[in-house]
Design an enzyme around this catalytic site. Structure first.
Site, PDB file in Angstrom:
ATOM      1  N   PHE A 235       4.535   3.588-118.211  1.00 11.97           N
ATOM      2  CA  PHE A 235       3.308   4.235-118.689  1.00 11.97           C
ATOM      3  C   PHE A 235       2.152   3.306-118.355  1.00 11.97           C
ATOM      4  O   PHE A 235       2.188   2.132-118.724  1.00 11.97           O
ATOM      5  CB  PHE A 235       3.318   4.461-120.207  1.00 11.97           C
ATOM      6  CG  PHE A 235       1.962   4.884-120.744  1.00 11.97           C
ATOM      7  CD1 PHE A 235       1.688   6.220-120.983  1.00 11.97           C
ATOM      8  CD2 PHE A 235       0.957   3.944-120.987  1.00 11.97           C
ATOM      9  CE1 PHE A 235       0.432   6.621-121.460  1.00 11.97           C
ATOM     10  CE2 PHE A 235      -0.301   4.328-121.454  1.00 11.97           C
ATOM     11  CZ  PHE A 235      -0.553   5.675-121.692  1.00 11.97           C
ATOM     12  N   GLU A 236       1.154   3.842-117.687  1.00  7.68           N
ATOM     13  CA  GLU A 236      -0.058   3.067-117.436  1.00  7.68           C
ATOM     14  C   GLU A 236      -1.208   4.041-117.302  1.00  7.68           C
ATOM     15  O   GLU A 236      -1.057   5.064-116.631  1.00  7.68           O
ATOM     16  CB  GLU A 236       0.006   2.328-116.083  1.00  7.68           C
ATOM     17  CG  GLU A 236       0.762   1.029-116.063  1.00  7.68           C
ATOM     18  CD  GLU A 236       0.807   0.397-114.660  1.00  7.68           C
ATOM     19  OE1 GLU A 236       0.693   1.113-113.649  1.00  7.68           O
ATOM     20  OE2 GLU A 236       0.960  -0.823-114.606  1.00  7.68           O
TER      21      GLU A 236
END
Ligand code: GDP
Ligand code: MN
Length: 349
Positions: A235-236
Site C-alpha cells: 500500500f502506498e
C-alpha cells in the site's frame, strides 16, 4: 467558497453511491498496479473493493503494468471494474532484467543458498526483478509520466472502511510525499548490506539528506545500524515527482550498482522507506489511520469504535497490527510526537 476536505455523516451524500458527489477539486493522480495476466481474478477483487469504498465517487484512472503483454481477459475484466480510465503498459526489458555489471554466477549461487535456507522468495529471479522495478522504475514508465500522485494496489488486498475524502488531496494540501498504513521489521537475511550501501550513499550525497529527517525511525543508534523498520509498500499513496527527483534517483542508482537486488534480495519496501526516512522531512510522511487495509498476513483496522461504525468498517479490531510488538508504527508515533488512539494499550501483544 471553501470546499470541505471530507464528507460528514450529516451530509445528504454520505450514503450515496452516485458518482460525482465527491467534494473538492480533482488531483492529477492514478492508481497503479503491477500484475501478471494470471493475477486477473485476484486484482479484480482488489479493484472491486477500492471502487466500492472510494473510487466510485472519484473515478480516478488506473495504470496496469506488466513485464509481458496483457491479454484480452485481463484488459476486459479490469476495464469493466474501474470507474476511471484504464491504461495498460508493457515494461521495457532494461527495467526488468539483470544490469550488465551483475555477476550472474554470483547471483545464482545466492539464489541456491537462499533456497536451501528456505528464505521466502530467496530462489526467485522474477521476484528480484519485481523488487528492482518497484524500487527504481515504475514511476518513470511512459504511462506514469503525466501524473503527480499514485496509489499502489496489489492483488488480493482488502479495504475495510469507506473512504469519505480524497487521499490524493490530503497528500497535496498537507505537502505530503509518502504515506503508509502498516509498518514492520524487515527479514534481516534479505538486506544484509543494504544499510552499508545506504551509509555510503549518505556520505557521497550529504546534499540529499533532509534536515528534519526520520533517521530515528530507521536506526536506534544514530545511524550506525538499521533496525529493519519499514513502511509496507504494497500500500502506498505517494508523490511521483519526489520519486523522479535527483535525490531519489541518485539513491536508487547507487543501490542498483551495489548489486543487492540480485546478490541479496532487497525489497522495494525497505528501499522506499529508507529513502523517505532520510530524504524527506518528517512532515512529508503521512500515516492514513482511517484507510483500513489488509494484505496477507497483516491488517490495519482503525482503533476507535465510533470511527469504525461511521465508516461502515468490516474489519475485526482485534486483528489490528499497529500496536503489536512486531509493528514499527508505535515508533513512528513517538518520533513524530503523535498521540496514540484511545485503547491502543489493549492491543499490545
Ligand atoms: P508479496 O506481496 O511480496 O508476497 O509479492 P507479490 O507476489 O504480491 O508481488 C508484488 C506485486 O508484483 C504484485 O502486484 C504482483 O502482482 C506483482 N508481481 C510479482 N511478480 C511479478 C512478475 O513476475 N510479473 C509481473 N508482471 N508482476 C509481478
Ligand atoms: Mn503482495
Amino acid at each position: 467558497k471553501e470546499v470541505p476536505l471530507a464528507l460528514t455523516p450529516n451530509d445528504p451524500n454520505w450514503d450515496s453511491d452516485l458518482v460525482g458527489v465527491a467534494p473538492g477539486p480533482r488531483m492529477n493522480a492514478t492508481f497503479v498496479t503491477l500484475a501478471r495476466n494470471s493475477d486477473v481474478w485476484d486484482i479484480a477483487r482488489s479493484i472491486r473493493q477500492v471502487e466500492d469504498r472510494f473510487n466510485k465517487r472519484y473515478n480516478y484512472d488506473w495504470v496496469f503494468l506488466n513485464d509481458k503483454p496483457f491479454d484480452e481477459t485481463f484488459k476486459t475484466v479490469t476495464t469493466s471494474l474501474v470507474s476511471g480510465k484504464t491504461h495498460y503498459g508493457e515494461i521495457a526489458s532494461e527495467h526488468w532484467s539483470f544490469p550488465e555489471w551483475i555477476d550472474q554466477d554470483k547471483a545464482k549461487k545466492v539464489r541456491e543458498d537462499m533456497a536451501e535456507r528456505k528464505i521466502i522468495y530467496g530462489d526467485s529471479v522474477s521476484y528480484r526483478h519485481m523488487c528492482r522495478f518497484e524500487s527504481g522504475f515504475f514511476f518513470r514508465q511512459p504511462l506514469m509520466m503525466n501524473y503527480e500522485y499514485y496509489w499502489r494496489v496489489e492483488p488480493s488486498i482488502e479495504l475495510y472502511c469507506d473512504i469519505h475524502y480524497d487521499p490524493f488531496r490530503v497528500m497535496h494540501e498537507g505537502g505530503k510525499k509518502y504515506s503508509f498504513v502498516l509498518s514492520l521489521y524487515e527479514y534481516a537475511e534479505t538486506i544484509k548490506t543494504l544499510w552499508d550501501s545506504t551509509k555510503k550513499f549518505m556520505k557521497n550525497h550529504p546534499e540529499h539528506i533532509a534536515k528534519d529527517n526520520s533517521l530515528g525511525f530507521l536506526s536506534d543508534d544514530g545511524g550506525e545500524t538499521y533496525n529493519n523498520c519499514h513502511f509496507w509498500s504494497n500500500f502506498e499513496v505517494g508523490n511521483l515527482n519526489w520519486l523522479r527527483s535527483k535525490a531519489y534517483t541518485d539513491f536508487f542508482e547507487s543501490l542498483d550498482h551495489d548489486g543487492g537486488f540480485f546478490y541479496e534480495r532487497w525489497g522495494d519496501a525497505p528501499v522506499h522507506s529508507i529513502a523517505a526516512g532520510l530524504m524527506l522531512n518528517k512532515s512529508e510522511i503521512h500515516f492514513f489511520n482511517d484507510i483500513a487495509y489488509y494484505h496477507v498476513p497483516f491488517t490495519h483496522c482503525p482503533t476507535g469504535e465510533k470511527t469504525r461504525t461511521q465508516l461502515r468498517c468490516h474489519c475485526n479490531p482485534k486483528e489490528n497490527f499497529d500496536w503489536k510488538h512486531y509493528s514499527c508504527t508505535s515508533r513512528f508515533f513517538e518520533l513524530n510526537g503523535m498521540t496514540k488512539p484511545e485503547g491502543w494499550e489493549d492491543q499490545v501483544q
